[in-house]
Design a protein around this motif. Structure first.
Motif, PDB file in Angstrom:
ATOM      1  N   GLU A 176      21.638 -53.556  97.566  1.00 25.71           N
ATOM      2  CA  GLU A 176      22.276 -53.604  98.881  1.00 25.71           C
ATOM      3  C   GLU A 176      22.736 -55.012  99.233  1.00 25.71           C
ATOM      4  O   GLU A 176      23.699 -55.185  99.989  1.00 25.71           O
ATOM      5  N   TRP A 221      18.499 -53.792 108.966  1.00 26.46           N
ATOM      6  CA  TRP A 221      18.270 -52.431 108.474  1.00 26.46           C
ATOM      7  C   TRP A 221      17.608 -51.571 109.542  1.00 26.46           C
ATOM      8  O   TRP A 221      17.965 -50.404 109.714  1.00 26.46           O
ATOM      9  N   GLN A 246      20.180 -50.625 112.144  1.00 23.61           N
ATOM     10  CA  GLN A 246      21.037 -49.543 111.669  1.00 23.61           C
ATOM     11  C   GLN A 246      20.311 -48.201 111.763  1.00 23.61           C
ATOM     12  O   GLN A 246      20.904 -47.187 112.147  1.00 23.61           O
ATOM     13  N   TYR A 247      19.052 -48.202 111.412  1.00 19.61           N
ATOM     14  CA  TYR A 247      18.233 -46.983 111.474  1.00 19.61           C
ATOM     15  C   TYR A 247      18.048 -46.503 112.911  1.00 19.61           C
ATOM     16  O   TYR A 247      18.284 -45.326 113.225  1.00 19.61           O
ATOM     17  N   TRP A 284      18.516 -44.768 106.114  1.00 19.83           N
ATOM     18  CA  TRP A 284      17.593 -45.882 105.991  1.00 19.83           C
ATOM     19  C   TRP A 284      16.139 -45.454 106.082  1.00 19.83           C
ATOM     20  O   TRP A 284      15.246 -46.241 105.741  1.00 19.83           O
ATOM     21  N   ARG A 313      14.351 -45.527 102.722  1.00 19.95           N
ATOM     22  CA  ARG A 313      14.324 -46.905 102.234  1.00 19.95           C
ATOM     23  C   ARG A 313      13.269 -47.730 102.971  1.00 19.95           C
ATOM     24  O   ARG A 313      12.500 -48.476 102.359  1.00 19.95           O
TER      25      ARG A 313
END
Length: 255
Positions: A33, A99, A102-103, A111, A114
């Protein structure tokens, strides 16, 4: 009256979440990523970039605030929270903070597997895991749940309960609001305001938790006010020990 678009948002995000779980295992991306090198076992990070993530090293044993050396911070020594210990694998800094945003804020459920993978790489010590009786999480505020369609901490808690082979308590904590009051977002509030905000809305369920060791799962620890209110509610139901495990911890300002 709840708007129907909130209901369909919940359904849509749940379906996306389930599909993201499947996609994580069958269509893992081949590139990192961050640097586009071949990805490692995570499917989205290469080993070198994983090693460069902002890890939480020395931290307060009770609230997980980063320290220069292991021990307890001054705040916990002077005014200890209701939870007994805390553990956070990473610092809330880029790229982990991006991250999580975004989640949570952009509702990118791809996400979830991840971030769950990241948590599993830095788990609490085995002797702590062996003593845990059950996993709990804080319910989302109504407005956030309608906007997102899911509870970020709740989905992480479900995955961690599976990984640890522990029961998940879905109704150990409840949110109640007095008529005429509005929910206040925690972001932008100081420690005292956060504590007051959570104590007004977060209440105990009606579970028999006498003598149990409960692990509370969070996505981010900022001041610990939410976890403090949650731990108080869990102990009102009889819990003897309440621990806290979060993916990330916000470092002190200026650090």
């Amino acid at each position: 009256m709840i708007k129907t678009n909130g209901y369909w948002s919940t359904v849509k995000n749940f379906l996306v979440y389930k599909l993201s779980e499947v996609a994580h295992w069958f269509t893992q991306q081949a590139e990192c990523e961050l640097c586009f090198a071949p990805a490692g076992p995570a499917g989205f990070l290469c080993p070198a970039c994983f090693a460069d993530l902002p890890m939480a090293r020395a931290a307060c044993s009770q609230c997980a605030e980063p320290l220069s050396q292991p021990g307890r911070c001054q705040h916990c020594l002077q005014q200890p929270p209701a939870f007994d210990y805390a553990f956070a694998a990473y610092l809330y800094r880029a790229p982990v903070s991006l991250w999580l945003q975004q989640y949570k804020d952009q509702r990118q459920l791809r996400w979830l597997p991840r971030l769950s993978w990241l948590m599993r790489q830095q788990m609490p010590a085995e002797d702590i895991i062996n003593r845990i009786d059950a996993i709990a999480f804080v319910p989302s505020a109504r407005g956030k749940l309608l906007r997102r369609g899911f509870n970020p901490a709740g989905l992480l808690a479900r995955n961690m309960a599976k990984a640890m082979h522990k029961p998940l308590l879905s109704n150990a904590l409840q949110r109640h609001y007095q008529p005429g009051t509005t929910e206040q977002d925690q972001r932008g509030l100081n420690r005292r305001q956060r504590r007051q905000n959570q104590q007004r809305s977060l209440h105990a369920g009606q579970l028999p938790l006498q003598g149990q060791h409960i692990l509370l799962i969070e996505d981010v620890i900022t001041t610990g006010a939410t976890a403090d209110a949650a731990a108080r509610a869990l102990k009102q139901q009889g819990a003897a020990i309440v621990g806290l495990w979060a993916l990330a911890r916000t470092p002190p300002k200026g650090s």
